[in-house]
Design a protein around this motif. Structure first.
Motif, PDB file in Angstrom:
ATOM      1  N   PRO A 393       0.813  -1.231   0.000  1.00  0.00           N
ATOM      2  CA  PRO A 393       0.000   0.000   0.000  1.00  0.00           C
ATOM      3  C   PRO A 393       0.840   1.271   0.000  1.00  0.00           C
ATOM      4  CG  PRO A 393      -0.887  -1.588   1.553  1.00  0.00           C
ATOM      5  CD  PRO A 393       0.443  -2.120   1.120  1.00  0.00           C
ATOM      6  N   LEU A 394       1.967   1.240   0.739  1.00  0.00           N
ATOM      7  CA  LEU A 394       2.830   2.411   0.819  1.00  0.00           C
ATOM      8  C   LEU A 394       3.515   2.657  -0.542  1.00  0.00           C
ATOM      9  CD1 LEU A 394       3.940   4.605   2.671  1.00  0.00           C
ATOM     10  CD2 LEU A 394       5.784   3.027   3.321  1.00  0.00           C
ATOM     11  N   ARG A 395       3.940   1.561  -1.199  1.00  0.00           N
ATOM     12  CA  ARG A 395       4.583   1.702  -2.514  1.00  0.00           C
ATOM     13  C   ARG A 395       3.593   2.250  -3.545  1.00  0.00           C
ATOM     14  NH1 ARG A 395       4.483  -1.882  -6.549  1.00  0.00           N
ATOM     15  NH2 ARG A 395       3.983  -3.629  -5.174  1.00  0.00           N
ATOM     16  N   LEU A 396       2.367   1.738  -3.541  1.00  0.00           N
ATOM     17  CA  LEU A 396       1.360   2.199  -4.504  1.00  0.00           C
ATOM     18  C   LEU A 396       0.976   3.661  -4.240  1.00  0.00           C
ATOM     19  CD1 LEU A 396      -0.961  -0.940  -4.807  1.00  0.00           C
ATOM     20  CD2 LEU A 396       0.835  -0.162  -6.370  1.00  0.00           C
ATOM     21  N   LEU A 397       0.974   4.059  -2.971  1.00  0.00           N
ATOM     22  CA  LEU A 397       0.700   5.463  -2.648  1.00  0.00           C
ATOM     23  C   LEU A 397       1.808   6.357  -3.199  1.00  0.00           C
ATOM     24  CD1 LEU A 397      -0.945   7.636  -1.202  1.00  0.00           C
ATOM     25  CD2 LEU A 397       0.365   7.143   0.895  1.00  0.00           C
ATOM     26  N   ALA A 398       3.055   5.896  -3.065  1.00  0.00           N
ATOM     27  CA  ALA A 398       4.185   6.661  -3.601  1.00  0.00           C
ATOM     28  C   ALA A 398       4.081   6.773  -5.117  1.00  0.00           C
ATOM     29  CB  ALA A 398       5.494   5.987  -3.211  1.00  0.00           C
ATOM     30  N   ALA A 399       3.676   5.675  -5.756  1.00  0.00           N
ATOM     31  CA  ALA A 399       3.519   5.684  -7.210  1.00  0.00           C
ATOM     32  C   ALA A 399       2.435   6.660  -7.636  1.00  0.00           C
ATOM     33  CB  ALA A 399       3.186   4.273  -7.707  1.00  0.00           C
ATOM     34  N   LYS A 400       1.327   6.657  -6.918  1.00  0.00           N
ATOM     35  CA  LYS A 400       0.213   7.555  -7.241  1.00  0.00           C
ATOM     36  C   LYS A 400       0.621   9.013  -7.069  1.00  0.00           C
ATOM     37  CE  LYS A 400      -4.659   8.361  -6.127  1.00  0.00           C
ATOM     38  NZ  LYS A 400      -5.809   7.926  -5.271  1.00  0.00           N
ATOM     39  N   PRO A 406       4.283  17.329 -11.579  1.00  0.00           N
ATOM     40  CA  PRO A 406       4.374  17.981 -12.884  1.00  0.00           C
ATOM     41  C   PRO A 406       5.557  17.526 -13.740  1.00  0.00           C
ATOM     42  CG  PRO A 406       5.074  19.486 -11.155  1.00  0.00           C
ATOM     43  CD  PRO A 406       4.503  18.280 -10.471  1.00  0.00           C
ATOM     44  N   HIS A 407       6.668  17.136 -13.138  1.00  0.00           N
ATOM     45  CA  HIS A 407       7.854  16.800 -13.926  1.00  0.00           C
ATOM     46  C   HIS A 407       7.712  15.406 -14.538  1.00  0.00           C
ATOM     47  CE1 HIS A 407      12.028  16.237 -15.136  1.00  0.00           C
ATOM     48  NE2 HIS A 407      12.200  17.546 -14.950  1.00  0.00           N
ATOM     49  N   TYR A 408       8.007  15.279 -15.829  1.00  0.00           N
ATOM     50  CA  TYR A 408       7.779  14.010 -16.522  1.00  0.00           C
ATOM     51  C   TYR A 408       8.628  12.871 -15.966  1.00  0.00           C
ATOM     52  CZ  TYR A 408      12.120  14.338 -19.311  1.00  0.00           C
ATOM     53  OH  TYR A 408      13.429  14.382 -19.729  1.00  0.00           O
ATOM     54  N   LYS A 409       9.834  13.170 -15.473  1.00  0.00           N
ATOM     55  CA  LYS A 409      10.688  12.112 -14.936  1.00  0.00           C
ATOM     56  C   LYS A 409      10.055  11.473 -13.706  1.00  0.00           C
ATOM     57  CE  LYS A 409      15.185  13.657 -16.673  1.00  0.00           C
ATOM     58  NZ  LYS A 409      16.573  14.066 -16.306  1.00  0.00           N
ATOM     59  N   LEU A 410       9.399  12.271 -12.891  1.00  0.00           N
ATOM     60  CA  LEU A 410       8.724  11.735 -11.702  1.00  0.00           C
ATOM     61  C   LEU A 410       7.545  10.872 -12.107  1.00  0.00           C
ATOM     62  CD1 LEU A 410       8.801  14.896  -9.391  1.00  0.00           C
ATOM     63  CD2 LEU A 410      10.320  12.897  -9.326  1.00  0.00           C
ATOM     64  N   LYS A 411       6.848  11.278 -13.160  1.00  0.00           N
ATOM     65  CA  LYS A 411       5.735  10.464 -13.669  1.00  0.00           C
ATOM     66  C   LYS A 411       6.241   9.101 -14.151  1.00  0.00           C
ATOM     67  CE  LYS A 411       3.018  14.445 -15.312  1.00  0.00           C
ATOM     68  NZ  LYS A 411       1.828  14.271 -14.462  1.00  0.00           N
ATOM     69  N   VAL A 412       7.378   9.110 -14.827  1.00  0.00           N
ATOM     70  CA  VAL A 412       7.955   7.860 -15.326  1.00  0.00           C
ATOM     71  C   VAL A 412       8.304   6.942 -14.161  1.00  0.00           C
ATOM     72  CG1 VAL A 412       9.948   6.847 -16.491  1.00  0.00           C
ATOM     73  CG2 VAL A 412       8.818   8.841 -17.481  1.00  0.00           C
ATOM     74  N   ILE A 413       8.934   7.504 -13.113  1.00  0.00           N
ATOM     75  CA  ILE A 413       9.286   6.704 -11.945  1.00  0.00           C
ATOM     76  C   ILE A 413       8.027   6.146 -11.280  1.00  0.00           C
ATOM     77  CG2 ILE A 413      10.308   6.773  -9.636  1.00  0.00           C
ATOM     78  CD1 ILE A 413      12.241   8.917 -10.720  1.00  0.00           C
ATOM     79  N   HIS A 418       4.828   1.251  -9.936  1.00  0.00           N
ATOM     80  CA  HIS A 418       3.447   0.768  -9.831  1.00  0.00           C
ATOM     81  C   HIS A 418       3.339  -0.694 -10.239  1.00  0.00           C
ATOM     82  CE1 HIS A 418      -0.914   0.437 -10.703  1.00  0.00           C
ATOM     83  NE2 HIS A 418      -1.019   1.334  -9.731  1.00  0.00           N
ATOM     84  N   ASN A 419       4.394  -1.238 -10.851  1.00  0.00           N
ATOM     85  CA  ASN A 419       4.377  -2.636 -11.279  1.00  0.00           C
ATOM     86  C   ASN A 419       4.308  -3.576 -10.078  1.00  0.00           C
ATOM     87  OD1 ASN A 419       4.940  -3.004 -14.391  1.00  0.00           O
ATOM     88  ND2 ASN A 419       6.134  -1.235 -13.737  1.00  0.00           N
ATOM     89  N   LYS A 420       3.925  -4.826 -10.346  1.00  0.00           N
ATOM     90  CA  LYS A 420       3.712  -5.798  -9.267  1.00  0.00           C
ATOM     91  C   LYS A 420       5.001  -6.252  -8.600  1.00  0.00           C
ATOM     92  CE  LYS A 420      -0.586  -7.733 -11.153  1.00  0.00           C
ATOM     93  NZ  LYS A 420      -1.254  -8.966 -11.675  1.00  0.00           N
ATOM     94  N   SER A 421       6.086  -6.340  -9.377  1.00  0.00           N
ATOM     95  CA  SER A 421       7.338  -6.867  -8.834  1.00  0.00           C
ATOM     96  C   SER A 421       8.513  -6.107  -9.418  1.00  0.00           C
ATOM     97  CB  SER A 421       7.477  -8.355  -9.168  1.00  0.00           C
ATOM     98  OG  SER A 421       7.674  -8.524 -10.568  1.00  0.00           O
TER      99      SER A 421
END
Length: 618
Positions: A393-400, A406-413, A418-421
């Motif tokens: 849950p903590l990892r998915l929150l960080a991904a969200k 706004p920065h595209y590099k952060l969106k990419v990360i 967000h992947n399962k593994s």
């Protein structure tokens, strides 16, 4: 190093000549073909020769040995002299000093097991007259290309797809699946090609083809130890000495030629090691070659010169600007034959073009990163491995959270974590994660046979991603790039670190011998530092790239907007032109780096424009 061709299909002499002329750049020294009759049919073998070993016409191909077999061969067998001695002791007689003749004798002596005795880069086909069959093979790590068309008793093969493509509009169709794979992965993974009916022989495989029945059998003869069965049990110092010993031998073997030899020198660890060992293996002054870019942050030539000065080589610096770059882009499709997304192919072509003026063979440092955990993304895996130890849950929150930044590099990360593994996360960095500009569904990333090297628990994650890259990125991308770039200018590239003995040894080493804390390629560096001062390499790792990001927004902006206008984009199957134009505009206004997308579509558009006429798309 040459271009090979063969067919059971009946073509006129003029058509055969045209097929060979299409790839004559691979071997400009001699072009020839021969036809052989069997039963009521005919076989034709063709060859474009780049003379490297035994320059005498007696070694021209197609080559007949003892009236028992005929062969066409592309590549080099580095241990052919040692193998020749062994075969001579068994009674074989040799009338040339070529490695081609040694392959023939080895085949007669060992059959398909001859491949176990060959250390080299190769793709060849033998016509066994007695058995009425073809026996063909590709080297262990896929350095030399091999394409084939098979339809029953119609069989055609070549070093490049364009030779098969000629005069075959009725037999071939462009593959929408291959286009989808290219847009996702940046290349078309083996065994597929841009045409549905043409396949690539996979690395480390051989085949037999029965001329009477049309039966085709394809088998693997070599693979890396991805299960982790073989482990080096010595100390780090012992491993360093053993690696240096193998590397010295690998370099020495690859310096043998009857033509001038040089070294590609980027100033990085791998190429510097090769240059250092080369200078220790010969009394002649080694010629070294590097590329210089004027754009800030892209010029590594100063470091190459420091290494060259220390080793006292005859060093040559080649300058690259956007005008020459665009000329190479315009000719790209002619040499690469298929859509290919690695933009470092352009400086590779430039390097080959100017190196050829001085030598006919050049040693490179390819494969050090894959075998010894050297890429930036492997250090990234270290961070990701820790992130995936976090509660889900903590990892998915960080991904969200990252996805709304706004920065595209952060969106990419955010998209990556967000992947399962961690396996899925690593995979997502290798293919295009965005699919909103696709008309078709994105390629299923889980359909590749090579995923077995990543998705298992026999090794730690660093070894798994390294194995996976050796079987995919190194084969599909790096080897393709280097082969086409150098052969475009009739230059032979040899990669000592692709010696299968080095690859196998690296696979057996403990991970911390290669990657300890933040020290990547640890053991390779320690071998290098015996020959070149460590201080020269006290800097961040740099890749072999061109300043396309800047060029696409400035010098090449008009070129990009013309090539990728709405009309031209509409002719590319599987994409949404309006969405693509939005992404191109993001690059131009600086809000998102779309260099990869732009290059990818320019190359695909160029290939379709120059190769798509007359072929249907299925």
């Amino acid at each position: 190093m040459c271009g090979i061709y063969g067919t059971t299909i009946t073509y006129s002499d003029n058509q055969i000549k045209s097929k060979l002329e299409r790839t004559a750049f691979r071997g400009p020294d001699k072009m020839d073909w021969k036809s052989y009759n069997y039963n009521d049919a005919t076989i034709t073998f063709g060859h474009n020769r780049l003379s490297i070993i035994d320059l005498d016409p007696r070694s021209n191909q197609p080559f007949n040995y003892l009236d028992k077999i005929n062969i066409v061969f592309n590549g080099e067998i580095y241990n052919f002299q040692e193998l020749r001695k062994r075969l001579s002791q068994k009674g074989y007689v040799f009338n040339t000093t070529s490695d081609t003749e040694v392959i023939c004798a080895a085949y007669l002596e060992f059959g398909k097991k001859c491949l176990d005795h060959l250390n080299g880069m190769f793709a060849f086909v033998i016509y066994d007259i007695r058995k009425q069959q073809f026996f063909g093979a590709r080297d262990r790590l896929g350095q030399k290309p091999f394409y084939y068309y098979l339809n029953g008793k119609e069989f055609e093969f070549s070093s490049q797809i364009s030779s098969i493509q000629l005069f075959n509009e009725k037999r071939l169709t462009i593959s929408t699946n291959a286009i989808r794979e290219y847009l996702s992965w940046g290349t078309i993974p083996d065994p597929n090609s841009i045409f549905n009916e043409i396949k690539k022989l996979q690395a480390g495989h051989y085949f037999t083809y029965d001329l009477n029945t049309g039966k085709f059998k394809n088998e693997e003869y070599w693979d890396i130890d991805y299960l982790g069965k073989y482990k080096f049990t010595g100390t780090y110092d012992e491993a360093t000495l053993e690696l240096e010993k193998i590397a010295k031998d690998a370099v020495k073997m690859r310096l043998f030629a009857d033509v001038p030899v040089g070294v590609f020198l980027s100033g990085g660890v791998d190429s510097s090691l090769i240059a250092a060992l080369a200078t220790k293996s010969t009394n002649e002054k080694i010629k070294t070659f590097s590329v210089k870019f004027n754009e800030k942050g892209f010029d590594e030539s100063i470091y190459a010169k420091q290494v060259a000065d220390h080793l006292n080589t005859d060093h040559h610096i080649i300058e690259c600007n956007y005008k020459e770059g665009i000329e190479l882009i315009d000719d790209f499709h002619h040499y690469y034959d298929e859509p290919f997304n690695d933009s470092s192919a352009i400086p590779s072509m430039l390097l080959a073009k100017y190196t050829k003026k001085h030598v006919t063979v050049a040693l490179s440092g390819d494969a050090g990163d894959e075998s010894f955990i050297g890429y930036h993304r492997y250090n990234w895996v270290r961070h990701m491995n820790n992130i995936y130890k976090m509660p889900k849950p903590l990892r998915l929150l960080a991904a969200k959270t990252l996805n709304i930044m706004p920065h595209y590099k952060l969106k990419v990360i955010g998209g990556v974590i967000h992947n399962k593994s961690v396996n899925d996360a690593y995979l997502s960095t290798l293919y295009s994660p965005e699919s909103n500009w696709f008309e078709f569904e994105q390629t299923n990333k889980l359909h590749f046979e090579e995923l077995k090297y990543l998705y298992h628990e026999n090794k730690n994650v660093f070894e798994r991603v390294s194995d996976f890259d050796i079987k995919t990125y190194l084969n599909w991308d790096i080897n393709t790039k280097v082969d086409r770039a150098t052969m475009a200018y009739s230059l032979e590239a040899r990669a000592p670190l692709l010696d299968y003995r080095i690859v196998e040894f690296a696979r057996s080493l403990p991970t911390d011998f290669k990657f300890q804390n933040k020290n990547q390629k640890r053991i390779l560096k320690d071998v290098l530092y015996k020959h070149v001062p460590k201080e020269i390499f006290d800097r961040p790792k740099a890749g072999f790239t061109m300043p396309f990001k800047e060029w696409f927004k400035a010098d090449l902006k008009d070129y990009v907007l013309t090539e990728l206008n709405f009309e031209n984009l509409s002719e590319i199957p599987g994409i949404k032109p309006k969405e693509v134009i939005k992404m191109i505009n993001q690059h131009m206004d600086g809000s998102w780096n779309r260099t990869g997308l732009i290059w990818q579509l320019i190359i695909l558009r160029q290939w379709l424009k120059n190769n798509g006429q007359g072929f249907s798309i299925k």
